[in-house]
Design a protein around this motif. Structure first.
Motif, PDB file in Angstrom:
ATOM      1  N   GLY A 168       0.784  -1.236   0.000  1.00 13.17           N
ATOM      2  CA  GLY A 168       0.000   0.000   0.000  1.00 13.17           C
ATOM      3  C   GLY A 168       0.810   1.275   0.000  1.00 13.17           C
ATOM      4  N   LYS A 169       2.124   1.172  -0.262  1.00 11.95           N
ATOM      5  CA  LYS A 169       2.975   2.371  -0.293  1.00 11.95           C
ATOM      6  C   LYS A 169       3.050   2.880  -1.738  1.00 11.95           C
ATOM      7  CE  LYS A 169       5.637   0.774   3.696  1.00 11.95           C
ATOM      8  NZ  LYS A 169       6.930   0.251   4.189  1.00 11.95           N
ATOM      9  N   ILE A 170       2.005   3.612  -2.127  1.00 11.03           N
ATOM     10  CA  ILE A 170       1.827   4.024  -3.532  1.00 11.03           C
ATOM     11  C   ILE A 170       2.928   4.973  -3.988  1.00 11.03           C
ATOM     12  CG2 ILE A 170       0.266   5.127  -5.164  1.00 11.03           C
ATOM     13  CD1 ILE A 170      -0.731   2.445  -4.043  1.00 11.03           C
ATOM     14  N   ASN A 203      -7.958   8.508  -9.199  1.00  7.81           N
ATOM     15  CA  ASN A 203      -7.518   9.811  -9.689  1.00  7.81           C
ATOM     16  C   ASN A 203      -6.514  10.471  -8.750  1.00  7.81           C
ATOM     17  OD1 ASN A 203      -7.817  11.778 -11.837  1.00  7.81           O
ATOM     18  ND2 ASN A 203      -8.753  13.102 -10.306  1.00  7.81           N
ATOM     19  N   GLU A 204      -6.650  10.216  -7.458  1.00  3.04           N
ATOM     20  CA  GLU A 204      -5.730  10.807  -6.481  1.00  3.04           C
ATOM     21  C   GLU A 204      -4.307  10.288  -6.682  1.00  3.04           C
ATOM     22  OE1 GLU A 204      -6.346  13.288  -4.309  1.00  3.04           O
ATOM     23  OE2 GLU A 204      -8.271  13.347  -5.366  1.00  3.04           O
ATOM     24  N   HIS A 205      -4.196   9.026  -7.080  1.00  2.00           N
ATOM     25  CA  HIS A 205      -2.873   8.463  -7.331  1.00  2.00           C
ATOM     26  C   HIS A 205      -2.217   9.130  -8.544  1.00  2.00           C
ATOM     27  CE1 HIS A 205      -4.122   4.474  -5.163  1.00  2.00           C
ATOM     28  NE2 HIS A 205      -3.872   5.468  -4.335  1.00  2.00           N
ATOM     29  N   TYR A 206      -3.019   9.453  -9.555  1.00  2.00           N
ATOM     30  CA  TYR A 206      -2.462  10.139 -10.725  1.00  2.00           C
ATOM     31  C   TYR A 206      -2.023  11.569 -10.378  1.00  2.00           C
ATOM     32  CZ  TYR A 206      -3.654   6.352 -13.875  1.00  2.00           C
ATOM     33  OH  TYR A 206      -3.704   5.134 -14.503  1.00  2.00           O
ATOM     34  N   LYS A 207      -2.732  12.192  -9.451  1.00  2.00           N
ATOM     35  CA  LYS A 207      -2.300  13.524  -8.980  1.00  2.00           C
ATOM     36  C   LYS A 207      -0.947  13.413  -8.275  1.00  2.00           C
ATOM     37  CE  LYS A 207      -6.876  15.601  -8.399  1.00  2.00           C
ATOM     38  NZ  LYS A 207      -7.892  16.096  -7.427  1.00  2.00           N
ATOM     39  N   LEU A 208      -0.808  12.362  -7.476  1.00  2.00           N
ATOM     40  CA  LEU A 208       0.466  12.104  -6.795  1.00  2.00           C
ATOM     41  C   LEU A 208       1.582  11.919  -7.825  1.00  2.00           C
ATOM     42  CD1 LEU A 208       1.039   9.721  -3.818  1.00  2.00           C
ATOM     43  CD2 LEU A 208       2.409   9.424  -5.864  1.00  2.00           C
ATOM     44  N   SER A 233       0.110  11.484 -17.448  1.00  3.30           N
ATOM     45  CA  SER A 233      -0.594  11.544 -16.163  1.00  3.30           C
ATOM     46  C   SER A 233      -1.690  12.606 -16.192  1.00  3.30           C
ATOM     47  CB  SER A 233       0.380  11.811 -15.006  1.00  3.30           C
ATOM     48  OG  SER A 233       0.892  13.127 -15.059  1.00  3.30           O
ATOM     49  N   PHE A 234      -1.440  13.712 -16.886  1.00  2.00           N
ATOM     50  CA  PHE A 234      -2.471  14.747 -17.036  1.00  2.00           C
ATOM     51  C   PHE A 234      -3.660  14.212 -17.838  1.00  2.00           C
ATOM     52  CE2 PHE A 234       0.899  18.233 -16.436  1.00  2.00           C
ATOM     53  CZ  PHE A 234       0.458  18.519 -15.148  1.00  2.00           C
ATOM     54  N   THR A 235      -3.381  13.463 -18.896  1.00  2.00           N
ATOM     55  CA  THR A 235      -4.488  12.933 -19.707  1.00  2.00           C
ATOM     56  C   THR A 235      -5.303  11.919 -18.915  1.00  2.00           C
ATOM     57  OG1 THR A 235      -3.148  11.154 -20.708  1.00  2.00           O
ATOM     58  CG2 THR A 235      -3.217  13.259 -21.866  1.00  2.00           C
ATOM     59  N   GLN A 236      -4.645  11.145 -18.039  1.00  2.30           N
ATOM     60  CA  GLN A 236      -5.378  10.178 -17.219  1.00  2.30           C
ATOM     61  C   GLN A 236      -6.334  10.882 -16.264  1.00  2.30           C
ATOM     62  OE1 GLN A 236      -4.430   7.599 -19.339  1.00  2.30           O
ATOM     63  NE2 GLN A 236      -4.962   6.472 -17.509  1.00  2.30           N
ATOM     64  N   GLN A 237      -5.987  12.107 -15.877  1.00  2.00           N
ATOM     65  CA  GLN A 237      -6.856  12.895 -14.996  1.00  2.00           C
ATOM     66  C   GLN A 237      -7.835  13.749 -15.790  1.00  2.00           C
ATOM     67  OE1 GLN A 237      -4.367  14.878 -11.752  1.00  2.00           O
ATOM     68  NE2 GLN A 237      -2.768  13.962 -13.012  1.00  2.00           N
ATOM     69  N   LYS A 238      -7.747  13.643 -17.134  1.00  2.39           N
ATOM     70  CA  LYS A 238      -8.532  14.488 -18.047  1.00  2.39           C
ATOM     71  C   LYS A 238      -8.234  15.973 -17.815  1.00  2.39           C
ATOM     72  CE  LYS A 238     -12.188  11.069 -18.706  1.00  2.39           C
ATOM     73  NZ  LYS A 238     -11.516  10.484 -19.871  1.00  2.39           N
ATOM     74  N   ASP A 239      -7.021  16.237 -17.398  1.00  5.73           N
ATOM     75  CA  ASP A 239      -6.545  17.611 -17.265  1.00  5.73           C
ATOM     76  C   ASP A 239      -5.932  17.998 -18.616  1.00  5.73           C
ATOM     77  OD1 ASP A 239      -5.383  20.038 -16.702  1.00  5.73           O
ATOM     78  OD2 ASP A 239      -4.154  19.330 -15.028  1.00  5.73           O
ATOM     79  N   TRP A 240      -6.811  18.318 -19.553  1.00  6.92           N
ATOM     80  CA  TRP A 240      -6.360  18.577 -20.929  1.00  6.92           C
ATOM     81  C   TRP A 240      -5.465  19.810 -21.004  1.00  6.92           C
ATOM     82  CZ3 TRP A 240      -7.503  14.038 -21.988  1.00  6.92           C
ATOM     83  CH2 TRP A 240      -8.764  13.479 -21.818  1.00  6.92           C
ATOM     84  N   THR A 241      -5.781  20.824 -20.199  1.00  2.00           N
ATOM     85  CA  THR A 241      -4.978  22.051 -20.216  1.00  2.00           C
ATOM     86  C   THR A 241      -3.553  21.765 -19.760  1.00  2.00           C
ATOM     87  OG1 THR A 241      -6.951  23.375 -19.762  1.00  2.00           O
ATOM     88  CG2 THR A 241      -4.820  24.412 -19.360  1.00  2.00           C
ATOM     89  N   GLY A 242      -3.434  21.042 -18.651  1.00  2.00           N
ATOM     90  CA  GLY A 242      -2.099  20.705 -18.144  1.00  2.00           C
ATOM     91  C   GLY A 242      -1.302  19.881 -19.139  1.00  2.00           C
ATOM     92  N   ALA A 243      -1.978  18.920 -19.783  1.00  2.00           N
ATOM     93  CA  ALA A 243      -1.307  18.070 -20.777  1.00  2.00           C
ATOM     94  C   ALA A 243      -0.819  18.895 -21.955  1.00  2.00           C
ATOM     95  CB  ALA A 243      -2.262  16.976 -21.248  1.00  2.00           C
TER      96      ALA A 243
END
Length: 498
Positions: A168-170, A203-208, A233-243
């Motif tokens: 569990g140590k992501i 989604n929280e793991h992708y933010k990490l 990682s941005f696309t996985q969060q659908k953060d298109w602007t960041g990507a």
């Protein structure tokens, strides 16, 4: 010769006898008769002392019988005989743990972790022994120490990531995978797949992951793997602007003329994120007409604009006129040929269905159909749109002919099914309801869900309203109103409906 044959016979006999004993011992184990199983495994171990299989089963028998004295004696013999096979020392610690001798267990494990290994295989052997006996923290400590000792962060990174994720140590597991990717660009896809499995859409793991990558890029801004992973990682969060921001930064740094941004635009389109896709194409286009991806950027802008209009079933007048101008400019710059045929067809679609200028649409479609080298499927799609346009301007028999041509050519294809649906719809508009239903009955089982749903909807309209008052006059008027709506004659349609 006789002596040799005797030896051969005895060897074969012993082998079969051993196999029988092994099967019998396994049966006793299955029956939980561990004492009898232990007796047989003791004999087998004497005959074949190097067998790990017999050793492991005998050890388990002793443990299940709580005969720790015999178990320790067995393990001690192994340790003495195989001095450099450290997994047997792990077994000693395991026996101490089972008996509740925690201090003795810790002392053995401490000694094992203090060994300075020279070879990677030795580390893996001990780690596997620790993992087998569930000493996961010690296995992590061993790999972490070895990673420092061998002075190659790529070594043991995968193994450590597995153990970290398992416990569990992501963050720690992610860091190890990033180390692995940074050490070898070829492992990018493998690492990405491992992250997908470990994160399980959290989604929280992708933010990490994004935060870790941003920290690493401050120290290594040109690291290929880190940049690739950050965009992903941005696309996985659908953060298109960041990507998009990151892709532009990488593209400028590498002087890649928009390649990375163009690749990202395809990801946006697949996710129906048309606005950021348009921004991506505009960036590539802005790099200049002399750049190698300029033409693809032009095409992409048009495709995105049209896809957005289709998805919203229209757009405001200003957006539609702007899109029209972009299509005209593209065709003017690149000419009328098989390469631009799709864009000409899309301009016709814009005129017919959204700008309500079917005559202009017909003119554009005729250009495509007169152009040599155009893909047959695209030509058939043009015929279907041309049929709709002819129907809109009141030439229903021209539409009839065009629909039937496509249906005949693409009989067993979704395109042929679409043509059959449009023909059935035409029959409905004409008031030929029974024939329309016959066609729609076939299409209810169409391979394409959209065609099947449309066919079912129209079939139900006819079925629910046919013959309600011994006449189909009301349905005919309703169908005529439907045709007027299709022809964009909304006031006339309202009069019919009233």
């Amino acid at each position: 010769m006789r002596f040799f044959l005797c030896l051969l016979f005895l060897s074969v006999y012993n082998l079969y006898s051993q196999n029988d004993d092994e099967k019998l011992a396994a049966q006793y184990m299955s029956d939980k008769d561990y004492l009898k199983a232990a007796d047989i495994y003791e004999d087998l171990s004497k005959k074949k002392p190097e067998s790990v299989y017999y050793y492991e089963n005998l050890l388990q028998c002793y443990i299940l019988l709580s005969d720790y004295k015999s178990a320790e004696k067995l393990v001690d013999k192994r340790i003495k005989k195989f001095e450099n096979q450290y997994n047997f020392k792990v077994d000693k610690a395991y026996l101490y743990q089972l008996q509740g001798f925690s201090s003795k267990r810790d002392e053995v494990l401490k000694q094992l972790l203090e060994i300075n290994f020279q070879y990677i295989d030795e580390v893996n052997q001990l780690a596997n022994g620790l993992i087998k006996r569930k000493f996961i923290d010690q296995a992590i400590a061993l790999y972490a120490k070895a990673q420092q000792s061998f002075k190659s962060e790529g070594d043991f990174a995968y193994e450590l990531s597995v153990l970290y994720f398992q416990t569990g140590k992501i963050q720690e597991g992610t860091e190890q995978l990033l180390i692995l990717a940074a050490a070898n660009d070829a492992l990018y896809n493998e690492v990405k797949n491992r992250i997908i499995v470990a994160y399980a859409d959290n989604n929280e793991h992708y933010k990490l992951l994004s935060n870790l990558l941003l920290q690493k890029l401050q120290k290594q801004p040109d690291n290929y793997a880190y940049n690739e992973f950050l965009i992903w990682s941005f696309t996985q969060q659908k953060d298109w602007t960041g990507a998009l921001i990151q892709a532009k930064a990488v593209d400028k740094r590498l002087k890649d003329e928009g390649r990375k941004v163009l690749e990202l635009a395809y990801v946006f389109i697949n996710n129906e994120a048309y606005d950021p896709a348009i921004s991506a194409y505009e960036y590539v286009k802005s790099l200049g007409t002399d750049k190698r991806y300029y033409y693809q950027a032009q095409q992409g802008l048009l495709n995105c604009g049209m896809a957005s209009v289709r998805m919203s079933n229209g757009a405001n007048a200003e957006t539609l006129k702007t899109l029209e101008s972009e299509y005209i400019s593209f065709i003017y710059l690149n000419g009328i040929n098989w390469q631009t045929a799709e864009q000409i067809k899309e301009l016709a679609e814009l005129y017919i269905y959204y700008l309500h200028q079917p005559e202009k649409g017909i003119a554009q479609l005729n250009k495509v159909m007169e152009t040599p080298g155009v893909n047959p499927t695209l030509l058939a799609q043009c015929k279907l749109d041309l049929g709709d346009a002819q129907l809109i301007v009141g030439e229903s028999w021209e539409a009839d002919l065009l629909y039937k041509q496509v249906e005949k050519t693409f009989n067993n294809d979704p395109l042929g099914q679409e043509a059959k649906f449009r023909y059935a719809r035409l029959c409905y508009f004409r008031g030929d309801f029974e024939w329309a239903q016959t066609q729609l009955d076939i299409l209810k089982g169409a391979t394409t869900q959209l065609i099947s749903n449309n066919a079912m909807r129209l079939w139900l309209i006819i079925q629910d309203n046919l013959g309600l008052d011994s006449t189909d006059e009301a349905l005919k008027i309703y169908a005529e109103a439907d045709l007027l709506i299709f022809q964009n004659k909304y006031n006339d349609a309202l009069i019919k409906l009233n």
